[in-house]
Design an enzyme around this catalytic site. Structure first.
Site, PDB file in Angstrom:
ATOM      1  N   TYR A  95       0.824  -1.216   0.000  1.00  0.00           N
ATOM      2  CA  TYR A  95       0.000   0.000   0.000  1.00  0.00           C
ATOM      3  C   TYR A  95       0.860   1.269   0.000  1.00  0.00           C
ATOM      4  O   TYR A  95       0.456   2.281  -0.577  1.00  0.00           O
ATOM      5  CB  TYR A  95      -1.015  -0.013   1.155  1.00  0.00           C
ATOM      6  CG  TYR A  95      -2.125  -1.001   0.870  1.00  0.00           C
ATOM      7  CD1 TYR A  95      -3.176  -0.655   0.030  1.00  0.00           C
ATOM      8  CD2 TYR A  95      -2.081  -2.295   1.373  1.00  0.00           C
ATOM      9  CE1 TYR A  95      -4.176  -1.573  -0.282  1.00  0.00           C
ATOM     10  CE2 TYR A  95      -3.071  -3.226   1.074  1.00  0.00           C
ATOM     11  CZ  TYR A  95      -4.117  -2.855   0.238  1.00  0.00           C
ATOM     12  OH  TYR A  95      -5.086  -3.768  -0.082  1.00  0.00           O
ATOM     13  N   GLN A 125     -15.255   3.720  -5.272  1.00  0.00           N
ATOM     14  CA  GLN A 125     -14.632   2.529  -4.694  1.00  0.00           C
ATOM     15  C   GLN A 125     -13.117   2.692  -4.697  1.00  0.00           C
ATOM     16  O   GLN A 125     -12.397   1.850  -4.191  1.00  0.00           O
ATOM     17  CB  GLN A 125     -15.003   1.290  -5.521  1.00  0.00           C
ATOM     18  CG  GLN A 125     -16.489   0.996  -5.551  1.00  0.00           C
ATOM     19  CD  GLN A 125     -16.821  -0.021  -6.630  1.00  0.00           C
ATOM     20  OE1 GLN A 125     -16.769  -1.216  -6.419  1.00  0.00           O
ATOM     21  NE2 GLN A 125     -17.154   0.460  -7.822  1.00  0.00           N
ATOM     22  N   VAL A 147      -9.355   4.092  -3.961  1.00  0.00           N
ATOM     23  CA  VAL A 147      -8.650   4.547  -2.767  1.00  0.00           C
ATOM     24  C   VAL A 147      -7.672   5.678  -3.099  1.00  0.00           C
ATOM     25  O   VAL A 147      -7.036   6.217  -2.200  1.00  0.00           O
ATOM     26  CB  VAL A 147      -7.944   3.362  -2.059  1.00  0.00           C
ATOM     27  CG1 VAL A 147      -8.982   2.421  -1.447  1.00  0.00           C
ATOM     28  CG2 VAL A 147      -7.029   2.592  -3.006  1.00  0.00           C
ATOM     29  N   HIS A 158     -14.516   2.432   0.051  1.00  0.00           N
ATOM     30  CA  HIS A 158     -13.488   1.415   0.306  1.00  0.00           C
ATOM     31  C   HIS A 158     -12.247   2.012   0.976  1.00  0.00           C
ATOM     32  O   HIS A 158     -11.166   1.422   0.918  1.00  0.00           O
ATOM     33  CB  HIS A 158     -13.102   0.694  -0.990  1.00  0.00           C
ATOM     34  CG  HIS A 158     -14.183  -0.231  -1.498  1.00  0.00           C
ATOM     35  ND1 HIS A 158     -14.170  -0.792  -2.752  1.00  0.00           N
ATOM     36  CD2 HIS A 158     -15.310  -0.687  -0.894  1.00  0.00           C
ATOM     37  CE1 HIS A 158     -15.252  -1.552  -2.900  1.00  0.00           C
ATOM     38  NE2 HIS A 158     -15.961  -1.497  -1.803  1.00  0.00           N
ATOM     39  N   CYS A 210       0.816   5.790  16.070  1.00  0.00           N
ATOM     40  CA  CYS A 210      -0.501   6.400  15.844  1.00  0.00           C
ATOM     41  C   CYS A 210      -0.472   7.807  16.442  1.00  0.00           C
ATOM     42  O   CYS A 210      -0.073   7.973  17.598  1.00  0.00           O
ATOM     43  CB  CYS A 210      -1.573   5.551  16.518  1.00  0.00           C
ATOM     44  SG  CYS A 210      -3.187   6.358  16.625  1.00  0.00           S
ATOM     45  N   THR A 264     -16.613   0.491 -13.480  1.00  0.00           N
ATOM     46  CA  THR A 264     -16.574  -0.542 -12.438  1.00  0.00           C
ATOM     47  C   THR A 264     -17.112  -1.851 -12.999  1.00  0.00           C
ATOM     48  O   THR A 264     -18.069  -1.859 -13.770  1.00  0.00           O
ATOM     49  CB  THR A 264     -17.324  -0.081 -11.160  1.00  0.00           C
ATOM     50  OG1 THR A 264     -17.297  -1.142 -10.204  1.00  0.00           O
ATOM     51  CG2 THR A 264     -18.756   0.341 -11.435  1.00  0.00           C
ATOM     52  N   GLU A 284     -16.119  -1.633 -21.402  1.00  0.00           N
ATOM     53  CA  GLU A 284     -16.786  -2.802 -21.971  1.00  0.00           C
ATOM     54  C   GLU A 284     -17.952  -3.165 -21.059  1.00  0.00           C
ATOM     55  O   GLU A 284     -18.044  -2.632 -19.958  1.00  0.00           O
ATOM     56  CB  GLU A 284     -15.814  -3.971 -22.068  1.00  0.00           C
ATOM     57  CG  GLU A 284     -15.125  -4.254 -20.757  1.00  0.00           C
ATOM     58  CD  GLU A 284     -13.802  -4.998 -20.915  1.00  0.00           C
ATOM     59  OE1 GLU A 284     -13.349  -5.576 -19.914  1.00  0.00           O
ATOM     60  OE2 GLU A 284     -13.247  -4.984 -22.027  1.00  0.00           O
ATOM     61  N   ALA A 297     -13.363   6.283 -20.343  1.00  0.00           N
ATOM     62  CA  ALA A 297     -13.992   7.242 -19.427  1.00  0.00           C
ATOM     63  C   ALA A 297     -13.715   8.686 -19.833  1.00  0.00           C
ATOM     64  O   ALA A 297     -14.609   9.535 -19.764  1.00  0.00           O
ATOM     65  CB  ALA A 297     -13.496   6.987 -17.998  1.00  0.00           C
TER      66      ALA A 297
HETATM   67  P1  OAD Z   1     -12.192  -3.557 -11.657  1.00  0.00           P
HETATM   68  O1  OAD Z   1     -10.736  -3.644 -11.931  1.00  0.00           O
HETATM   69  O2  OAD Z   1     -12.892  -4.776 -11.197  1.00  0.00           O
HETATM   70  O3  OAD Z   1     -12.938  -3.088 -12.965  1.00  0.00           O
HETATM   71  C1  OAD Z   1     -12.475  -1.994 -13.731  1.00  0.00           C
HETATM   72  C2  OAD Z   1     -13.535  -1.678 -14.762  1.00  0.00           C
HETATM   73  O4  OAD Z   1     -13.112  -0.513 -15.462  1.00  0.00           O
HETATM   74  C3  OAD Z   1     -13.746  -2.773 -15.811  1.00  0.00           C
HETATM   75  O5  OAD Z   1     -15.141  -2.966 -16.003  1.00  0.00           O
HETATM   76  C4  OAD Z   1     -13.094  -2.194 -17.079  1.00  0.00           C
HETATM   77  O6  OAD Z   1     -13.777  -2.576 -18.274  1.00  0.00           O
HETATM   78  C5  OAD Z   1     -13.273  -0.702 -16.845  1.00  0.00           C
HETATM   79  N1  OAD Z   1     -12.277   0.144 -17.504  1.00  0.00           N
HETATM   80  C6  OAD Z   1     -10.947  -0.096 -17.724  1.00  0.00           C
HETATM   81  N2  OAD Z   1     -10.374   0.941 -18.352  1.00  0.00           N
HETATM   82  C7  OAD Z   1     -11.341   1.882 -18.526  1.00  0.00           C
HETATM   83  C8  OAD Z   1     -11.388   3.186 -19.119  1.00  0.00           C
HETATM   84  N3  OAD Z   1     -10.307   3.761 -19.661  1.00  0.00           N
HETATM   85  N4  OAD Z   1     -12.555   3.840 -19.141  1.00  0.00           N
HETATM   86  C9  OAD Z   1     -13.686   3.289 -18.597  1.00  0.00           C
HETATM   87  N5  OAD Z   1     -13.707   2.064 -18.022  1.00  0.00           N
HETATM   88  C10 OAD Z   1     -12.562   1.380 -17.992  1.00  0.00           C
HETATM   89  O7  OAD Z   1     -12.393  -2.357 -10.634  1.00  0.00           O
HETATM   90  P2  OAD Z   1     -13.613  -2.022  -9.665  1.00  0.00           P
HETATM   91  O8  OAD Z   1     -14.909  -2.385 -10.275  1.00  0.00           O
HETATM   92  O9  OAD Z   1     -13.414  -0.622  -9.207  1.00  0.00           O
HETATM   93  O10 OAD Z   1     -12.176  -3.392  -3.629  1.00  0.00           O
HETATM   94  O11 OAD Z   1     -13.313  -2.982  -8.460  1.00  0.00           O
HETATM   95  C11 OAD Z   1     -14.153  -2.960  -7.352  1.00  0.00           C
HETATM   96  C12 OAD Z   1     -13.395  -3.290  -6.112  1.00  0.00           C
HETATM   97  O12 OAD Z   1     -12.698  -4.530  -6.248  1.00  0.00           O
HETATM   98  C13 OAD Z   1     -12.276  -2.335  -5.749  1.00  0.00           C
HETATM   99  O13 OAD Z   1     -12.714  -1.172  -5.081  1.00  0.00           O
HETATM  100  C14 OAD Z   1     -11.445  -3.158  -4.849  1.00  0.00           C
HETATM  101  C15 OAD Z   1     -11.361  -4.377  -5.714  1.00  0.00           C
HETATM  102  O14 OAD Z   1     -10.929  -5.496  -5.170  1.00  0.00           O
HETATM  103  C16 OAD Z   1     -11.545  -3.438  -2.457  1.00  0.00           C
HETATM  104  O15 OAD Z   1     -10.369  -3.174  -2.343  1.00  0.00           O
HETATM  105  C17 OAD Z   1     -12.438  -3.815  -1.306  1.00  0.00           C
END
Ligand code: OAD
Length: 231
Positions: free
Chosen positions: A52, A87, A89, A105, A132, A172, A199, A215
């Site tokens: 991190y 979502q 960080v 998150h 801390c 997402t 997609e 995006a």
């Molecule tokens: P993901 O990595 O699962 O998904 C990313 C999404 O962004 C996919 O649907 C891609 O198609 C899309 N994507 C990629 N490039 C892009 C672009 N240039 N423009 C638009 N879309 C694009 O990420 P999250 O859905 O955010 O949780 O993941 C959700 C959570 O899973 C995260 O917050 C994290 C992870 O594990 C925790 O840490 C609890």
């Protein structure tokens, strides 16, 4: 118009911050179980701290892209009618100018004390186990919500979803709950729903409308439309 926007890793992809699932199940070379669960932290806390710390440094070097900037312009117009739930960080929304951001998150910039429970700004690399700032114990961990832990501010998010007229999910994958279920809540309460993604996602079929593309392009175009419609 009351709007809730949910963003995921896809909105930061064009800023050079890697998404999770696009990397073939690995997250920067690590298994999610090792770096994003309380059990992984118990097994190898130093590895998780270094992981991190590295992500925080990488995010600090990244710049907001036109999609972050477009959402900040939308907030300027709509004020508290817009709630931005992310979502992510990283702090790219804030650096683009958004102020009403819910980090469900958690945040790389924050630390959570495993001793007293205080949340504070990261005082130094966590791999150095700094004390801390509240209780002095050297038990800080990243203030990031791991699998199996409860996301932040769910009550506030649910209330905003129930009251909104439009719900928009951006970049997402719809693979992680509860965020993936927000489209249901919004629909149930009568909101229109729109997905903007590179997609189709796992939940695309639940949205009233889906627009595919990067995006920086599709979010900017949608915000321009909203600004023209509310002028
Ligand atoms: P993901 O990595 O699962 O998904 C990313 C999404 O962004 C996919 O649907 C891609 O198609 C899309 N994507 C990629 N490039 C892009 C672009 N240039 N423009 C638009 N879309 C694009 O990420 P999250 O859905 O955010 O949780 O993941 C959700 C959570 O899973 C995260 O917050 C994290 C992870 O594990 C925790 O840490 C609890």
């Amino acid at each position: 118009m009351r709007i809730v926007v949910l963003t995921g890793a896809g909105i930061s992809a064009e800023s050079g911050v890697p998404t999770f699932r696009d990397a073939g199940g690995l997250w920067e070379g690590h298994r999610v179980d090792d770096v994003a669960t309380p059990e992984g932290f118990e097994r190898d806390p130093d590895l998780v701290q270094r992981f991190y710390d590295a992500r925080r440094h990488a995010a600090a070097a990244a710049l907001p892209n036109p999609a972050h900037e477009a959402l900040a312009r939308l907030e300027q117009r709509l004020g508290d009618e817009l709630l931005l739930v992310t979502q992510n960080v990283d702090d790219l929304h804030e650096r683009a100018g958004s102020t009403r951001v819910v980090h469900m998150h958690g945040e790389l910039a924050a630390a959570l004390c495993a001793s007293c429970g205080a949340r504070s700004a990261v005082p130094a690399d966590l791999a150095e186990w700094p004390p801390c700032p509240v209780c002095g114990e050297r038990m800080l961990r990243p203030d990031v919500v791991w699998f199996g832990e409860m996301p932040y501010e769910l009550d506030r998010i649910e209330a905003a979803l129930a009251a909104c007229e439009l719900f928009v999910a951006i970049g997402t994958s719809g693979a992680v709950y509860p965020a993936a279920g927000f489209v249901w809540t919004a629909t149930e309460h009568g909101a229109r729903t729109l997905e903007l993604n590179l997609e189709t996602s796992e939940v695309s079929s639940l949205f009233d409308e889906v627009r595919l593309g990067a995006a920086s392009v599709v979010v900017s175009a949608w915000v321009d439309e909203m600004l023209a419609a509310t002028a």
